[in-house]
Design an enzyme around this catalytic site. Sequence first.
Site, mmCIF file in Angstrom:
data_model
loop_
_atom_site.group_PDB
_atom_site.id
_atom_site.type_symbol
_atom_site.label_atom_id
_atom_site.label_comp_id
_atom_site.label_asym_id
_atom_site.label_seq_id
_atom_site.Cartn_x
_atom_site.Cartn_y
_atom_site.Cartn_z
ATOM 1 N N ALA A 142 67.941 -38.557 99.732
ATOM 2 C CA ALA A 142 69.252 -38.918 99.168
ATOM 3 C C ALA A 142 70.396 -38.700 100.159
ATOM 4 C CB ALA A 142 69.486 -38.119 97.894
ATOM 5 N N THR A 161 74.531 -40.581 100.977
ATOM 6 C CA THR A 161 75.795 -39.969 100.510
ATOM 7 C C THR A 161 76.994 -40.656 101.175
ATOM 8 O OG1 THR A 161 75.611 -38.257 102.220
ATOM 9 C CG2 THR A 161 74.813 -37.688 100.012
ATOM 10 N N GLN A 184 62.485 -41.719 99.688
ATOM 11 C CA GLN A 184 62.444 -41.117 98.346
ATOM 12 C C GLN A 184 63.530 -41.734 97.462
ATOM 13 O OE1 GLN A 184 61.699 -36.545 98.706
ATOM 14 N NE2 GLN A 184 62.672 -37.185 100.629
ATOM 15 N N HIS A 230 59.402 -43.134 95.491
ATOM 16 C CA HIS A 230 59.834 -42.734 94.144
ATOM 17 C C HIS A 230 60.279 -43.940 93.334
ATOM 18 C CE1 HIS A 230 60.621 -38.258 95.328
ATOM 19 N NE2 HIS A 230 59.361 -38.538 95.168
ATOM 20 N N SER A 267 66.975 -35.290 103.833
ATOM 21 C CA SER A 267 66.133 -34.784 102.749
ATOM 22 C C SER A 267 66.015 -33.268 102.857
ATOM 23 C CB SER A 267 64.718 -35.387 102.809
ATOM 24 O OG SER A 267 63.941 -34.843 101.736
HETATM 25 N N1 APR Z 1 73.856 -36.700 106.564
HETATM 26 C C1 APR Z 1 72.778 -35.876 106.746
HETATM 27 N N2 APR Z 1 72.268 -35.094 105.763
HETATM 28 C C2 APR Z 1 72.884 -35.144 104.559
HETATM 29 C C3 APR Z 1 74.013 -35.961 104.299
HETATM 30 C C4 APR Z 1 74.491 -36.762 105.369
HETATM 31 N N3 APR Z 1 75.543 -37.578 105.230
HETATM 32 N N4 APR Z 1 74.387 -35.766 103.003
HETATM 33 C C5 APR Z 1 73.523 -34.855 102.483
HETATM 34 N N5 APR Z 1 72.629 -34.488 103.409
HETATM 35 C C6 APR Z 1 71.464 -33.605 103.262
HETATM 36 C C7 APR Z 1 71.714 -32.365 102.456
HETATM 37 O O1 APR Z 1 71.993 -31.289 103.330
HETATM 38 C C8 APR Z 1 70.390 -32.167 101.700
HETATM 39 O O2 APR Z 1 69.589 -31.154 102.304
HETATM 40 O O3 APR Z 1 70.508 -34.359 102.553
HETATM 41 C C9 APR Z 1 69.661 -33.491 101.819
HETATM 42 C C10 APR Z 1 69.400 -34.148 100.473
HETATM 43 O O4 APR Z 1 68.452 -33.351 99.791
HETATM 44 P P1 APR Z 1 68.213 -33.613 98.219
HETATM 45 O O5 APR Z 1 69.515 -33.744 97.557
HETATM 46 O O6 APR Z 1 67.233 -32.584 97.766
HETATM 47 O O7 APR Z 1 67.552 -35.065 98.179
HETATM 48 P P2 APR Z 1 66.040 -35.441 98.418
HETATM 49 O O8 APR Z 1 65.447 -34.597 99.492
HETATM 50 O O9 APR Z 1 65.998 -36.900 98.599
HETATM 51 O O10 APR Z 1 65.361 -35.060 97.005
HETATM 52 C C11 APR Z 1 64.020 -35.415 96.832
HETATM 53 O O11 APR Z 1 64.209 -34.874 94.479
HETATM 54 O O12 APR Z 1 65.244 -34.970 92.418
HETATM 55 C C12 APR Z 1 64.281 -35.539 93.216
HETATM 56 O O13 APR Z 1 63.564 -37.735 92.940
HETATM 57 C C13 APR Z 1 64.598 -36.976 93.481
HETATM 58 O O14 APR Z 1 63.962 -38.270 95.411
HETATM 59 C C14 APR Z 1 64.601 -37.079 94.989
HETATM 60 C C15 APR Z 1 63.807 -35.850 95.411
#
Ligand code: APR
Length: 250
Positions: A26, A30, A104, A122, A194
């Site tokens: 995710a 962002t 994801q 996902h 991630s």
């Molecule tokens: N650049 C780099 N990193 C970023 C940025 C950015 N602009 N914005 C956020 N991040 C990092 C954050 O520091 C965080 O560690 O991205 C990471 C996102 O982690 P999560 O929010 O946990 O997302 P993700 O890893 O995709 O979650 C996995 O969890 O809830 C489930 O299904 C959902 O696919 C998702 C899965």
Amino acid sequence: MDYSGKIKTLAKLIQGSSRTFALTGAGISTESGIPDFRSPGTGLWQKTDPMKVATVTVLRRDPAAFYKANLERWSVFTEAEPNAAHYALAALEREGLLEGVISQNIDGLHVKAGSERVWEVHGHLRTCHCMKCNGRQPFSNLLEQFKSGINPPLCICGGVLRPDVVLFEDPMGEDFFHASQALNGCQLLVVVGSSLRVYPVAHLPERAARLVIVNRDATPWDDRAALVINDSAGKVFTDLMTELKQSSDV
Ligand code: APR
């Protein structure tokens, strides 16, 4: 190593690898206006318990509440645009420097940015299916019903429609198994945005000979990575593409 040294190293690792994949979360979206889940303070799951809104049990028990909790956020995705990081990964694939993207994310931004080989482990929000007759149809039909006040959205057979995404308690979709097979012989895996906390996807870095992590915050895999860049994906990939262009112009 300073930031520019890390960008140079990342460029060299990519140029030196003949089988490179990206694994995105995710965090890569962002900068396209889609909040992630676990960023301190802003992540979705910092405010909402995913076990109360994103599980198969919730969808089955109270589909109207499930859609009330999720459809607002999902409808934002259709207006979101890819950012520099999405476009850079698509360009790397076109230049033969990336096999493809394992994502994801269900926002479809890699496909929108022009990536051809995308494993959406996902799921995605392009289609939905009926939980009674299993009939598949465009997700836009589900969204239109909801927007016109029909909640939960229904199939013509009377069954409740559900999006083709992987919820908590769901088995992984076939893209996950195809991605796992594609990773055979992976020389370099570049993780982008991630937290690497959700399994089984968080197992995938084990399949790579070498790991790079581009992520704002620390992850449990950092100590096993050849390179960690704690910075924004848009900035890192903009600078990486400049570096790759300069080093190939020499
Ligand atoms: N650049 C780099 N990193 C970023 C940025 C950015 N602009 N914005 C956020 N991040 C990092 C954050 O520091 C965080 O560690 O991205 C990471 C996102 O982690 P999560 O929010 O946990 O997302 P993700 O890893 O995709 O979650 C996995 O969890 O809830 C489930 O299904 C959902 O696919 C998702 C899965």
